[in-house]
Design an enzyme around this catalytic site. Structure first.
Site, PDB file in Angstrom:
ATOM      1  N   LYS A 257      32.909  28.232  40.503  1.00 50.69           N
ATOM      2  CA  LYS A 257      31.664  27.839  39.829  1.00 50.69           C
ATOM      3  C   LYS A 257      31.004  26.690  40.600  1.00 50.69           C
ATOM      4  CE  LYS A 257      32.946  28.817  35.015  1.00 50.69           C
ATOM      5  NZ  LYS A 257      31.934  29.835  34.709  1.00 50.69           N
ATOM      6  N   ASP A 327      35.470  34.874  38.267  1.00 50.59           N
ATOM      7  CA  ASP A 327      34.948  34.042  37.171  1.00 50.59           C
ATOM      8  C   ASP A 327      34.751  34.869  35.890  1.00 50.59           C
ATOM      9  OD1 ASP A 327      34.112  31.779  35.919  1.00 50.59           O
ATOM     10  OD2 ASP A 327      32.119  31.721  36.826  1.00 50.59           O
ATOM     11  N   ARG A 331      37.602  38.207  30.048  1.00 45.11           N
ATOM     12  CA  ARG A 331      37.753  39.607  29.614  1.00 45.11           C
ATOM     13  C   ARG A 331      39.075  40.200  30.103  1.00 45.11           C
ATOM     14  NH1 ARG A 331      32.221  41.250  32.495  1.00 45.11           N
ATOM     15  NH2 ARG A 331      31.822  39.080  31.955  1.00 45.11           N
TER      16      ARG A 331
END
Ligand code: BES
Ligand code: ZN
Ligand code: ZN
Length: 489
Positions: A257, A327, A331
């Site tokens: 990020k 990233d 999930r």
């Protein structure tokens, strides 16, 4: 801070300060007796007039809806919290339902009084010690003491559960590792006789082929934990399973990020923290549901051992996933946890909570959670009942066009969409791939990425963790329990 019900007229209660709501611009109400010619509504006080010399504060409120009440008591509290006062009194303002109105007002006070000051060398504690609510009602209604007291008691439980979740989310990543989350869960089970806790380590995850969960953990120096909490009621109407994303830190992994986006990613454990808060609240309220919380706790870090874009992971369910972006890790963890929850716990209602996508924040704003699933009835029922908590919820619908976007050339599915649009829903559709046919209509996915962490304080939320999901789910379950009770009578 404590809130007490006092069966006396407001004028007969002794306190250092008084809060008065001006409802629907009604300046001639008997509670509003000393504003004289003062034009409250031209005054630029954003609906608040604080008169320290008279030891009173007036707060304008549109109506007696639950959320207006909750916000009004929070506004009053925020305006007087720095004053040197110990006790505050307020009359009763009850709308359609006495219990719910009291619950809302008291929640506003208790949620607004939350502070995370562990790391401040000078800790400014709240000066207000108690709030006294008179049974004298704005509409001169006769207030049933037992109903009002139940409302106040529920508010204390809901605020305690929310603030417990807030403390977990606000804790720093250096301290709050997956092992620390396991320790907190264990302690929760030790504090409540009706809560049990089982903690599974990396060896168990390996034995269960939870390879997507394990992949996310690979570059972390902290081992992952699959945490299972269970609350057993005296009598159960339904078996409800919450699955929470517990990323104790999300650096993005090798798809790192940017610095600005990484900040606040200690809050990526909000889904798991909310599930713990719900278990705590449900146990205290003795809700008639068998409730499980399944928490997937890990960090997402970088290093020579990190999982990589281009990897293919074989999940617990057997579905293979092409990693196109490390990233999109939440999930992956949830895929294995959802599969485990279905085969091990056979849920009658399955709800996952996760700070899953930035796209959900872009689409809905920072105040609203996305509600997804396959059953329109379940989604709208959840939205209707849970909204009474004051949490904002919007149903996001799946469609087959978006389903196309997570196809992969090399594996069964890709962990990101091929399009930059619709990211909250494509993440939901990814999770749906791990929901077995018999559970499709009993599953809800809540993307709490927007409201879980508050950048600028508002209403009853100080800056930092909000406890999103806790109140929404506890209100939903409370309403289901009431409906069940009514159906039986
Ligand atoms: N934890 C983030 C989502 C997030 C973003 C939560 C902002 C709270 C505030 C999640 O793991 C993530 O990084 N998602 C990516 C997915 C993308 C790579 C498809 C995102 O939303 O950018
Ligand atoms: Zn991420
Ligand atoms: Zn994340």
């Amino acid at each position: 801070m404590n809130v007490e019900l006092i069966d006396k007229k407001i004028a007969d209660i002794l306190a250092d300060y008084e809060i008065i709501f001006i409802v629907d611009k009604n300046l001639s109400h008997r509670f509003v007796d000393d504003l004289g010619e003062f034009d409250f509504y031209s005054y630029k006080g954003d609906g608040v007039l604080n008169l320290p010399s008279k030891r009173r504060i007036y707060v304008g409120i549109k109506n007696l809806d639950l959320n207006s009440l909750r916000l009004a008591s929070a506004t009053a509290f925020n305006a007087i919290k720095e004053l040197n006062i110990k006790s505050v009194k307020i009359a009763s303002y009850s709308g359609d339902c006495v219990k719910m109105s009291f619950e809302a007002i008291v929640e506003g006070f208790l949620l607004a009084s939350y502070k995370f000051n562990k790391y401040k060398s000078e800790k400014k504690e709240n000066k207000i010690e108690k709030i006294l609510i008179s049974t004298e009602d704005y509409n001169s209604k006769k207030i049933a003491l037992d109903e009002a007291q139940i409302g106040i008691d529920h508010a204390h439980i809901i605020a305690e559960a929310t603030n417990f979740t807030r403390d977990i989310v606000n804790e720093i990543p250096e301290i709050y590792t997956p092992q620390k989350m396991a320790e907190d869960a264990k302690n929760l089970s030790l504090s409540y006789a009706n809560i049990e806790c089982a903690i599974h380590d990396e060896n168990y995850l390996k034995s269960q082929n939870m390879n997507a969960f394990l992949a996310v953990n690979k570059a972390s120096i902290h081992p992952p934990r699959l945490i299972h909490l269970k609350y057993t009621p005296k009598q159960s109407i339904k078996r409800v399973v919450f699955v929470g994303k517990g990323l104790t830190y999300d650096s993005g992994g090798l798809s790192l990020k940017p610095a600005d986006y990484m900040l606040t990613m200690k809050s990526d454990k909000s889904g798991a923290a909310a599930a713990m808060g719900i278990i705590m609240g449900a146990a205290k309220m003795e809700l008639p549901f068998e409730i499980h919380a399944v928490l997937g706790a890990t960090e997402n870090m970088i290093g020579g051992n990190a999982y990589k874009p281009d990897d293919v992971l074989i999940t617990r369910s057997g579905v293979s996933v092409e990693v196109k972006n490390t990233d999109a890790e939440g999930r992956l963890v949830l895929a294995d946890c959802l599969d485990w929850a279905q085969s091990e716990l056979d849920p009658e209602l399955l709800i996952d909570m996760a700070t899953l996508t930035g796209a959900c924040v872009v689409g809905l704003g920072e105040y609203t959670s996305g509600v997804m699933g396959n059953s329109y009835e379940l989604q709208s029922e959840f939205k209707n009942y849970a909204s009474r908590s004051g949490e904002y919820l919007t149903v996001l619908e799946f469609n087959d066009h978006l389903k196309e976007l997570i196809k992969s050339d090399i594996a069964d599915i890709s962990n990101i969409s091929s399009s930059r649009y619709g990211g909250a829903i494509t993440a939901g559709i990814f999770l749906d791939k791990f929901i077995k046919d018999e559970y499709k209509d009993r599953w809800l996915h809540l993307d709490i990425a927007g409201p879980a962490y508050v950048n600028k304080a508002w209403g009853y939320n100080p800056a930092g963790a909000s406890g999103a999901g806790v109140r929404a789910c506890l209100y939903y379950l409370q309403k289901l329990a009431r409906n069940h009770q009514k159906g039986q009578n």
